[in-house]
Design a protein around this motif. Structure first.
Motif: not given
Ligand code: PLP
Length: 412
Positions: A108-109, A214, A236, A238, A241
């Protein structure tokens, strides 16, 4: 057909000085325990056992009775929300296991070929494999001798122009010293992902691990502090994300039309039945952590009287959850770690050796050829963990500690 990686005999001869010997056979009868005059009902004392006597069966029955057994059932969302909240996160993405959770977080990153990610040399193989699955290259750092965690003072030297992030491991339940690591990552523009497979409920400066980078990944394998049999989760804070991770987890089906894929996705979904167990386990996470901490205190109290063993620490800023109670067998103990394990196995006590570092693994040997990580190697040579599960009784801990002392007395 794929072939296994074999190391040349000359290399193996050197490695055998460091890596553990063969697993000792466990004798499956435990004698009457002299300390308490009490019979142990089990035939061996396992390293870790699941404890499933809360709402697990009730929730599982609801899955079967309602016919909701796939990942579309409501327990998946309920488990994600409950677990993420305990970890101080607004999002949880449940996965089929801890390795898929790790891979999902990294994918995903956007980690990919040509990139590097820093990981500890002293970790379980899945940490390195997850990096390799993305096509990126793991770069190793050595550990601290006391906490067995990645040595944050060595991170800076491992950063190159290709480094995208740091994938750290809270080893055996003790949190990593996060502030200097986060400060370095911030300064160098790197993401931080926590491999928290072993550290559910641990805290760093009173902040829950799993919420410090993150993203984080957890494992719920049967020996973990809470379990779903097999399972994992990405946590997360985020939202973007979490949204993309959710999509990638589910074949990257798109919203516009079904069977339309704009990412290379995976099927890393968790079933409703796994999540039902996970929810029931999350309800008891605090209790399970307290049991492990109490067990660790009992071990430390008894084992600290025996010379030649280095015991786990808890830094002043840490809440160690002692997923596994590890000991390092020093020369002063009088016999080697492997010999101690053999003798404990004869008394029905199961143990495990510490990890074999990544750079010594056959599959990674050529990638890291010539590199040395002396602390990781020493931990591999001397470290082992004792039974640590939530079903362990005080009497069993006394029996184990007496066995360790007797083994030492036999040799001195
Ligand atoms: C540090 C670490 N990362 C990842 C994993 C992989 O988790 P799983 O076995 O659920 O795939 C483990 C498993 O024990 C682990 O210890």
């Amino acid at each position: 057909m794929i072939e296994e990686t074999r190391l040349p005999e000359s290399v193996m001869a050197e490695l055998l000085k460091i890596i553990p010997g063969p697993e000792p056979p466990l004798e499956v009868r435990i004698p009457r325990i002299p300390v308490a005059e009490e019979e142990i009902t089990r035939r061996i004392i396992p390293v870790s056992d699941p404890k499933l006597d809360g709402n697990e069966l009730r929730y599982l029955t609801q899955c079967i009775q309602s016919n909701w057994i796939s990942s579309a059932g409501r327990f998946v969302r309920d488990f994600e929300e409950a677990f993420a909240a305990v970890m101080g996160c607004s999002h949880g993405v449940a996965c089929s296991n801890g390795t898929t959770a790790l891979h999902l977080a990294l994918a995903t990153l956007g980690l990919g070929p040509g990139d590097e990610a820093i990981i500890p040399a002293f970790t379980m193989i899945a940490t390195a494999n997850a990096v390799r699955y993305t096509g990126a290259t793991p770069v190793l750092v050595d550990s601290e001798r006391e906490t067995w965690n990645p040595d944050v003072t060595k991170l800076s030297a491992a950063v190159t122009p290709r480094t995208r992030g740091i994938l750290l491991v809270h080893t055996y339940g003790h949190p990593v010293d996060m502030d200097p690591l986060l400060e370095l990552a911030d300064r160098r523009g790197l993401w931080v992902v926590e491999d928290a497979a072993e550290a559910h409920g641990a805290r760093y400066k009173d902040r829950p691990i799993g919420s410090l980078g993150r993203a984080a990944s957890f494992s719920f394998y049967a020996n973990k502090i809470i379990t779903t049999g097999e399972g994992g989760m990405v946590t997360t804070n985020d939202p973007e994300l979490a949204r993309v991770a959710r999509r990638l987890r589910d074949h990257a089906f798109s919203d516009e039309r079904h069977f339309w894929h704009k990412y290379l996705g995976f099927n890393y979904r968790m079933t409703n039945m796994q999540a039902a167990v996970g929810l029931a386990q999350t309800e008891r996470l605090e209790e399970f952590v307290e049991i492990r901490r109490a067990n660790a205190a009992r071990y430390t109290q008894r084992l600290s009287k025996i010379p030649g063993l280095t015991l786990p620490v808890e830094r002043p800023w840490a809440r160690n959850v002692y997923w596994m109670y590890g000991v390092v067998v020093e020369d002063a103990f009088g016999i080697s770690r492997d010999e101690l394990r053999r003798r404990l196995a004869r008394r029905g006590i199961e143990t495990r050796t510490f990890f074999i570092p990544i750079h010594l693994q056959p599959i990674y040997y050529s990638l890291f050829k010539g590199q040395g990580y002396p602390v990781a190697e020493e931990l591999c040579q001397r470290g082992m963990y004792l039974p640590s599960g939530a079903t362990l009784s005080e009497t069993e801990i006394a029996y184990i500690c007496d066995a360790v002392r007797d083994v030492r007395d036999e040799t001195t």
